[in-house]
Write a protein that holds these residues in place. Structure first.
Motif, PDB file in Angstrom:
ATOM      1  N   GLY A  63       0.807  -1.216   0.000  1.00 19.05           N
ATOM      2  CA  GLY A  63       0.000   0.000   0.000  1.00 19.05           C
ATOM      3  C   GLY A  63       0.839   1.264   0.000  1.00 19.05           C
ATOM      4  O   GLY A  63       0.525   2.234  -0.693  1.00 19.05           O
ATOM      5  N   ALA A  64       1.920   1.251   0.768  1.00 20.19           N
ATOM      6  CA  ALA A  64       2.809   2.415   0.809  1.00 20.19           C
ATOM      7  C   ALA A  64       3.438   2.669  -0.557  1.00 20.19           C
ATOM      8  O   ALA A  64       3.616   3.814  -0.963  1.00 20.19           O
ATOM      9  N   ALA A  65       3.754   1.597  -1.270  1.00 23.10           N
ATOM     10  CA  ALA A  65       4.421   1.740  -2.568  1.00 23.10           C
ATOM     11  C   ALA A  65       3.515   2.348  -3.630  1.00 23.10           C
ATOM     12  O   ALA A  65       3.976   3.108  -4.488  1.00 23.10           O
ATOM     13  N   ILE A  66       2.224   2.045  -3.591  1.00 23.41           N
ATOM     14  CA  ILE A  66       1.321   2.592  -4.616  1.00 23.41           C
ATOM     15  C   ILE A  66       0.907   4.025  -4.291  1.00 23.41           C
ATOM     16  O   ILE A  66       0.449   4.763  -5.170  1.00 23.41           O
ATOM     17  N   GLY A  67       1.108   4.455  -3.051  1.00 21.99           N
ATOM     18  CA  GLY A  67       0.705   5.799  -2.645  1.00 21.99           C
ATOM     19  C   GLY A  67       1.201   6.921  -3.544  1.00 21.99           C
ATOM     20  O   GLY A  67       0.413   7.775  -3.959  1.00 21.99           O
ATOM     21  N   VAL A  69       1.997   6.851  -6.638  1.00 19.55           N
ATOM     22  CA  VAL A  69       1.335   6.759  -7.949  1.00 19.55           C
ATOM     23  C   VAL A  69      -0.081   7.326  -7.847  1.00 19.55           C
ATOM     24  O   VAL A  69      -0.522   8.081  -8.717  1.00 19.55           O
ATOM     25  N   VAL A  70      -0.792   6.967  -6.781  1.00 16.56           N
ATOM     26  CA  VAL A  70      -2.146   7.489  -6.575  1.00 16.56           C
ATOM     27  C   VAL A  70      -2.106   9.006  -6.423  1.00 16.56           C
ATOM     28  O   VAL A  70      -2.955   9.718  -6.975  1.00 16.56           O
ATOM     29  N   GLU A  71      -1.115   9.503  -5.714  1.00 18.68           N
ATOM     30  CA  GLU A  71      -0.976  10.960  -5.563  1.00 18.68           C
ATOM     31  C   GLU A  71      -0.754  11.622  -6.920  1.00 18.68           C
ATOM     32  O   GLU A  71      -1.342  12.658  -7.229  1.00 18.68           O
ATOM     33  N   TRP A  72       0.076  11.021  -7.759  1.00 14.57           N
ATOM     34  CA  TRP A  72       0.329  11.544  -9.105  1.00 14.57           C
ATOM     35  C   TRP A  72      -0.947  11.518  -9.941  1.00 14.57           C
ATOM     36  O   TRP A  72      -1.250  12.469 -10.653  1.00 14.57           O
ATOM     37  N   GLY A  77      -9.219   5.624  -8.121  1.00 11.53           N
ATOM     38  CA  GLY A  77     -10.057   4.839  -9.022  1.00 11.53           C
ATOM     39  C   GLY A  77      -9.445   4.640 -10.401  1.00 11.53           C
ATOM     40  O   GLY A  77      -9.926   3.813 -11.181  1.00 11.53           O
ATOM     41  N   LEU A  78      -8.373   5.368 -10.711  1.00 13.45           N
ATOM     42  CA  LEU A  78      -7.710   5.204 -12.001  1.00 13.45           C
ATOM     43  C   LEU A  78      -6.722   4.041 -12.016  1.00 13.45           C
ATOM     44  O   LEU A  78      -6.200   3.683 -13.065  1.00 13.45           O
ATOM     45  N   VAL A  79      -6.460   3.438 -10.857  1.00  8.01           N
ATOM     46  CA  VAL A  79      -5.603   2.251 -10.799  1.00  8.01           C
ATOM     47  C   VAL A  79      -6.469   1.053 -11.180  1.00  8.01           C
ATOM     48  O   VAL A  79      -7.372   0.654 -10.446  1.00  8.01           O
ATOM     49  N   ALA A  80      -6.200   0.479 -12.351  1.00 12.33           N
ATOM     50  CA  ALA A  80      -7.003  -0.643 -12.851  1.00 12.33           C
ATOM     51  C   ALA A  80      -6.478  -1.981 -12.345  1.00 12.33           C
ATOM     52  O   ALA A  80      -7.243  -2.933 -12.183  1.00 12.33           O
ATOM     53  N   ASP A  81      -5.173  -2.071 -12.092  1.00 11.01           N
ATOM     54  CA  ASP A  81      -4.567  -3.316 -11.644  1.00 11.01           C
ATOM     55  C   ASP A  81      -3.270  -2.967 -10.919  1.00 11.01           C
ATOM     56  O   ASP A  81      -2.581  -2.017 -11.296  1.00 11.01           O
ATOM     57  N   TYR A  82      -2.961  -3.761  -9.900  1.00 11.97           N
ATOM     58  CA  TYR A  82      -1.728  -3.536  -9.144  1.00 11.97           C
ATOM     59  C   TYR A  82      -1.280  -4.865  -8.580  1.00 11.97           C
ATOM     60  O   TYR A  82      -2.057  -5.536  -7.891  1.00 11.97           O
ATOM     61  N   GLN A  83      -0.047  -5.235  -8.878  1.00 10.22           N
ATOM     62  CA  GLN A  83       0.483  -6.512  -8.415  1.00 10.22           C
ATOM     63  C   GLN A  83       1.946  -6.355  -8.026  1.00 10.22           C
ATOM     64  O   GLN A  83       2.668  -5.548  -8.623  1.00 10.22           O
ATOM     65  N   VAL A  84       2.354  -7.139  -7.036  1.00  5.82           N
ATOM     66  CA  VAL A  84       3.752  -7.152  -6.604  1.00  5.82           C
ATOM     67  C   VAL A  84       4.149  -8.571  -6.234  1.00  5.82           C
ATOM     68  O   VAL A  84       3.301  -9.433  -6.026  1.00  5.82           O
ATOM     69  N   ALA A 104       8.712   5.421  -9.345  1.00  4.61           N
ATOM     70  CA  ALA A 104       7.738   4.920 -10.317  1.00  4.61           C
ATOM     71  C   ALA A 104       8.043   5.489 -11.697  1.00  4.61           C
ATOM     72  O   ALA A 104       8.184   6.703 -11.848  1.00  4.61           O
ATOM     73  N   VAL A 105       8.150   4.604 -12.671  1.00  5.90           N
ATOM     74  CA  VAL A 105       8.422   5.022 -14.051  1.00  5.90           C
ATOM     75  C   VAL A 105       7.413   4.372 -14.992  1.00  5.90           C
ATOM     76  O   VAL A 105       6.892   3.289 -14.709  1.00  5.90           O
ATOM     77  N   VAL A 106       7.179   5.027 -16.107  1.00  8.28           N
ATOM     78  CA  VAL A 106       6.290   4.482 -17.126  1.00  8.28           C
ATOM     79  C   VAL A 106       7.000   3.316 -17.806  1.00  8.28           C
ATOM     80  O   VAL A 106       8.102   3.479 -18.330  1.00  8.28           O
ATOM     81  N   GLY A 107       6.369   2.141 -17.790  1.00 13.37           N
ATOM     82  CA  GLY A 107       6.951   0.950 -18.405  1.00 13.37           C
ATOM     83  C   GLY A 107       6.403   0.668 -19.787  1.00 13.37           C
ATOM     84  O   GLY A 107       7.138   0.292 -20.695  1.00 13.37           O
TER      85      GLY A 107
END
Length: 140
Positions: A63-67, A69-72, A77-84, A104-107
């Motif tokens: 959860g801390a890692a996606i934070g 990205v969500v802030e950006w 609700g724009l996160v469609a999928d998240y896996q680690v 976080a970088v665009v892949g």
């Protein structure tokens, strides 16, 4: 306003953050999540199972890692999928704290689907704690 797909490039860094976790945060997370496993609060138990000491909850780390990205994005609700993949525990000293570093970088950009894959590098003291951390985000 959410970022636009047309404004992104593969390899572009979109977020960078440091998230600090201490024992008090672990206790609050345990209460919120219902995960009271003693490896997250008791050094003796953590050592008995071969850990370097008390460790952060894996789901807290995720959860801390996606934070950032969500802030950006400005909208979770724009996160469609998240896996680690959980690759290494996050030891949390007492006294003190651990600092989780997130880049976080665009892949991948998928214009037809209107999505971007965001690749996250998540480290503590220079060592990766999450592997293959990726989020797919919906953009216009």
């Amino acid at each position: 306003m959410a970022p636009r797909l047309a404004d992104l490039e593969v390899g572009q860094e979109i977020a960078r953050a440091e998230v600090v976790v201490d024992r008090a945060r672990l206790i609050r997370y345990a209460a919120a999540s219902g995960d009271f496993n003693p490896i997250h609060w008791n050094d003796r138990v953590a050592a008995a199972v071969g850990l370097p000491g008390v460790i952060a909850h894996g789901m807290w780390t995720m959860g801390a890692a996606i934070g950032p990205v969500v802030e950006w994005l400005g909208d979770p609700g724009l996160v469609a999928d998240y896996q680690v993949r959980f690759t290494r525990p996050v030891p949390v000293p007492d006294p003190g704290a651990a600092t989780v570093e997130v880049v976080a970088v665009v892949g991948v950009l998928d214009e037809a689907a209107g999505t971007a894959r965001v690749d996250l590098t998540v480290t503590v003291e220079g060592q990766r704690v999450l592997g293959k951390a990726q989020a797919v985000v919906r953009l216009h």
